[in-house]
Enzyme design. Structure first.
Site, mmCIF file in Angstrom:
data_model
loop_
_atom_site.group_PDB
_atom_site.id
_atom_site.type_symbol
_atom_site.label_atom_id
_atom_site.label_comp_id
_atom_site.label_asym_id
_atom_site.label_seq_id
_atom_site.Cartn_x
_atom_site.Cartn_y
_atom_site.Cartn_z
ATOM 1 N N CYS A 179 0.910 -1.350 -0.378
ATOM 2 C CA CYS A 179 0.270 -0.220 0.137
ATOM 3 C C CYS A 179 1.298 1.152 -0.139
ATOM 4 C CB CYS A 179 -1.201 -0.033 1.121
ATOM 5 S SG CYS A 179 -2.569 0.581 0.714
ATOM 6 N N HIS B 73 -3.662 -4.806 -0.091
ATOM 7 C CA HIS B 73 -3.079 -5.311 1.364
ATOM 8 C C HIS B 73 -2.644 -6.603 1.303
ATOM 9 C CE1 HIS B 73 -2.489 -1.800 4.179
ATOM 10 N NE2 HIS B 73 -3.553 -1.644 3.167
ATOM 11 N N GLU C 109 -1.588 -9.020 3.563
ATOM 12 C CA GLU C 109 -1.147 -9.697 4.323
ATOM 13 C C GLU C 109 -2.471 -10.116 4.920
ATOM 14 O OE1 GLU C 109 -1.018 -6.821 4.074
ATOM 15 O OE2 GLU C 109 -1.520 -4.914 5.359
HETATM 16 N N1 GLN Z 1 -1.814 6.700 3.014
HETATM 17 C C1 GLN Z 1 -2.150 6.233 1.555
HETATM 18 C C2 GLN Z 1 -2.962 6.247 0.835
HETATM 19 O O1 GLN Z 1 -4.136 6.938 1.707
HETATM 20 C C3 GLN Z 1 -1.719 4.600 1.650
HETATM 21 C C4 GLN Z 1 -2.508 3.766 2.887
HETATM 22 C C5 GLN Z 1 -2.255 2.907 3.066
HETATM 23 O O2 GLN Z 1 -0.561 2.843 3.214
HETATM 24 N N2 GLN Z 1 -3.218 1.900 3.487
HETATM 25 O O3 GLN Z 1 -3.048 5.762 0.080
#
Ligand code: GLN
Length: 537
Positions: A381, A507, A509
């Site tokens: 992410c 994600h 994970e």
């Molecule tokens: N802050 C980033 C976004 O909003 C990444 C979000 C995250 O890592 N869950 O896109």
């Protein structure tokens, strides 16, 4: 249908979620269909708006619900696939009640905690029972007995028990037996008092799970049985597990926890088949190899902020017969001290998700260090957005490239807000959330590891790779190896020729399981092992 409720006594952080999940493992392996869920008494509608300092990780479900991290335990310890119905908060209950009041649905009544709030809690219990078709529903009540916020939940459960019949309900109370060094003994009084509190409300626990750092001797069990009105064999020691949380179901089974719960509920089911679970635990506890992976984050000092990532690394380690030693690196410190100093000797670098500006430059430095030194890199992410920013600045020559999350007026917004996100003002539940499909490019590392051409992964982000830079990046050698099916959103980037440089907008994970390690995590640990042996580390 049978219902099991987990309450907590004396203090928080006793591992109630782990105990509930472990019972889920045991009952599922006795052939029952199990659903787990959590009731959280706080007033937030969901934990999505809470800081990791308050709450730890926010666990995301397939349907995009942002939930408590205990739901991660539930999905990892059983095969249940949860939905937003499975994490109820006081915030949701009150929101529904107030909405109904404004519509006039209470027909002139005074709206009260009992019966209106408690009815709403019971409605939710029934909705889960009807929609999920399980043999057993295990519900954990967050917080500790005696909390003011928890009272409506306990009252609702008391009523619920009378409605569905005592024979269909079991209450398990997870409690603490403190050890007083000077007296050299375990103390039962706090447990007696917290059980007394439950009985005051009309709930008699049938099983006591006693957290303790010392063995629980017979006299202590007798005393608890007598004062708390439970059979002696239902006073069950829940000692700290030695090496891995995955041992908990095995230890609890040795203490006959699942037998006793089945007895309380009149469930006649065979003994659990724990063979594959035991094999997994053996691989976690006694692996042949070891590898050191740096996790570079902003909340590194918190035990729970990156929970699912640490678990996914454990699963991937077990699949590679390897212990993954996580070196927790503070991103801000890395920015001040330099990547060489803090990352030397690690065999893989992982950058987890995150929000806000703090620590960003340190993470960019870590990505550069991994790219330049051929160290396996796995970005999740924010970790993908960081990889893109680094590549833009150092390889594409886009000086000052950034995400508009961190620098609004950057000359090169390589990461920016999606059109649909630009006018959103409310913070809760408004990100790109939940499961979306990704199409994998032929010949890519991602496709090789997944072994398939499309995957579904869970998302939680607002910002995106800016497609107007796509060609420039591709010319400079960054491969967009996974995209949304319409090709509009970059979901995976990788650097061909690097031993392992894979970064994903989702994600992974959240979908890793003990006996089903996530393919990308597995590939990353394998790459770290290869790096280790190639460099004689
Ligand atoms: N802050 C980033 C976004 O909003 C990444 C979000 C995250 O890592 N869950 O896109």
């Amino acid at each position: 249908m049978k219902y099991i409720f987990f309450t907590g006594g004396v203090v928080s952080s006793l591992g109630k979620g782990l105990a509930a999940a472990s019972l889920g493992t045991l009952l599922e392996r006795r052939g029952l269909k199990v659903v787990l869920q959590k009731f959280d008494p706080y007033l937030n509608v969901d934990p999505g708006t809470m800081s990791p300092y308050q709450h730890g990780e926010v666990y995301v479900l397939d349907d995009g619900a942002e939930t408590d991290l205990d739901l991660g335990h539930y999905e990892r310890f059983t095969s249940c696939n949860l939905s937003r119905l499975n994490n109820l908060t006081s915030g949701q209950v009150y929101e529904t009640v107030i909405r109904r009041e404004r519509k006039g649905e209470y027909l002139g009544s005074t709206v009260q905690v009992i019966p209106h709030v408690t009815d709403e809690i019971k409605n939710r219990m029934r909705a889960v029972a009807e929609s999920m078709g399980a043999d057993v529903i295990i519900t954990e009540i967050g917080g500790t007995t005696g909390d003011i916020e928890g009272l409506p939940f306990l009252e609702a459960l008391r009523q619920f028990k009378d409605e569905v019949g005592q024979e269909n309900v079991a209450f398990v109370h997870v409690t603490l037996l403190p050890f007083i060094k000077a007296a050299g003994e375990l103390k039962t009084k706090p447990t007696q008092q917290s059980v007394a509190k439950l009985r005051e409300i009309g709930i008699q626990p049938q099983v006591l799970l006693c957290r303790s750092e010392h063995p629980v001797e017979d006299d202590v069990r007798n005393k608890l049985a007598m004062f708390c009105n439970v059979p002696k064999d239902a006073v069950i020691p829940f000692l700290d597990v030695a090496d891995s949380i995955y041992e908990a179901p095995l230890r609890l089974h040795e203490e006959k926890f699942d037998d006793i719960v089945c007895r309380c509920l009149g469930l006649k089911v065979p003994d659990p088949d724990l063979s594959s679970w035991r094999q997994f635990v053996a691989r976690v506890v006694h692996p042949a190899q070891k590898v050191k992976i740096a996790v570079v984050g902003k909340y590194i000092e918190l035990q729970d902020a990156y929970k699912s990532i640490y678990e996914a690394l454990t699963h991937a380690g077990a699949a590679n017969d390897t212990r993954v030693v996580v070196q927790k690196v503070d991103a801000q410190e890395l920015d001040e001290e330099g990547a060489e100093k803090l990352l030397a000797g690690c065999q893989g670098i992982l950058i987890p998700g995150g929000f806000g500006e703090r620590g960003i430059e340190g993470k960019v430095g870590a990505a550069r260090y991994a790219r330049e030194n051929g160290i396996p890199y796995f970005g999740l992410c924010l970790g993908m957005q960081i990889a893109v920013i680094e590549y833009a600045r150092d390889v594409c020559g886009l000086t000052g490239a950034d995400s508009t999350e961190f620098t609004k007026d950057t000359p090169h917004p390589v990461i920016c807000l999606l059109e649909e996100q630009q006018h959103i003002e409310e913070k809760g539940g408004s990100m790109r959330l939940g499961t979306w499909r990704t199409v994998l490019q032929e010949g890519s590392k991602a496709r090789e590891l997944y072994g398939t051409d499309t995957v579904s992964e869970r998302h939680r982000h607002r910002y995106e790779f800016n497609q107007s830079y796509r060609e420039l990046f591709e010319k400079a050698g960054l491969r967009l190896s996974g995209t949304s099916p319409d090709g509009d959103l970059a979901e995976i980037v990788e650097i061909p020729g690097h031993p392992f440089f894979v970064a994903v907008q989702f994600h992974p994970e959240f979908q890793s399981k003990p006996n089903g390690p996530h393919p990308l995590f597995k590939g990353f640990v394998q790459a770290a092992l290869d790096y280790k042996s190639a460099h004689n580390l």
